[in-house]
Design a protein around this motif. Structure first.
Motif, PDB file in Angstrom:
ATOM      1  N   TYR A   1      -0.075   2.862  -6.112  1.00  0.00           N
ATOM      2  CA  TYR A   1      -0.856   1.416  -6.248  1.00  0.00           C
ATOM      3  C   TYR A   1      -1.170   0.890  -7.347  1.00  0.00           C
ATOM      4  O   TYR A   1      -1.157  -0.040  -7.669  1.00  0.00           O
TER       5      TYR A   1
ATOM      6  N   THR B   1       1.151  -1.095   0.039  1.00  0.00           N
ATOM      7  CA  THR B   1      -0.311  -0.010  -0.064  1.00  0.00           C
ATOM      8  C   THR B   1       0.692   1.609  -0.003  1.00  0.00           C
ATOM      9  O   THR B   1       1.715   1.221   0.835  1.00  0.00           O
ATOM     10  N   HIS B   2       0.596   2.332  -0.962  1.00  0.00           N
ATOM     11  CA  HIS B   2       1.393   3.220  -1.019  1.00  0.00           C
ATOM     12  C   HIS B   2       1.396   4.503  -0.677  1.00  0.00           C
ATOM     13  O   HIS B   2      -0.355   4.804  -0.680  1.00  0.00           O
TER      14      HIS B   2
ATOM     15  N   PHE C   1      -3.330   7.689   1.552  1.00  0.00           N
ATOM     16  CA  PHE C   1      -3.252   7.047   0.158  1.00  0.00           C
ATOM     17  C   PHE C   1      -3.104   7.218  -1.033  1.00  0.00           C
ATOM     18  O   PHE C   1      -3.252   8.327  -1.010  1.00  0.00           O
TER      19      PHE C   1
END
Length: 50
Positions: free
Chosen positions: A33, A20-21, A28
Motif C-alpha cells: 500500500y 487498499t492491499h 491490511f
C-alpha cells in the motif's frame, strides 16, 4: 490553505484513490500500500485520498 484554495486545487487536476492491499489472510498489507501511494505521488495529482 483556505477552503476556497483547496477547492480550486482539487478541481484543477487528477484525484487519486489508491487501492487498499490485503494479504492472503485478508489483513491490511501496509508495505505494498505504501509503495503504491509513493508511486502515485510521483505523478502530478491534485489530491490523494488514502
Amino acid at each position: 490553505m483556505s477552503p476556497q484554495e483547496m477547492a480550486a486545487k482539487i478541481g484543477s487536476g487528477l484525484l487519486s484513490f489508491p487501492v487498499t492491499h490485503f494479504d492472503a489472510a485478508l489483513q491490511f498489507d501496509v508495505d505494498p500500500y505504501r509503495r503504491h501511494c509513493s508511486w502515485l505521488l510521483e505523478h502530478d495529482v491534485a489530491g490523494l485520498f488514502a
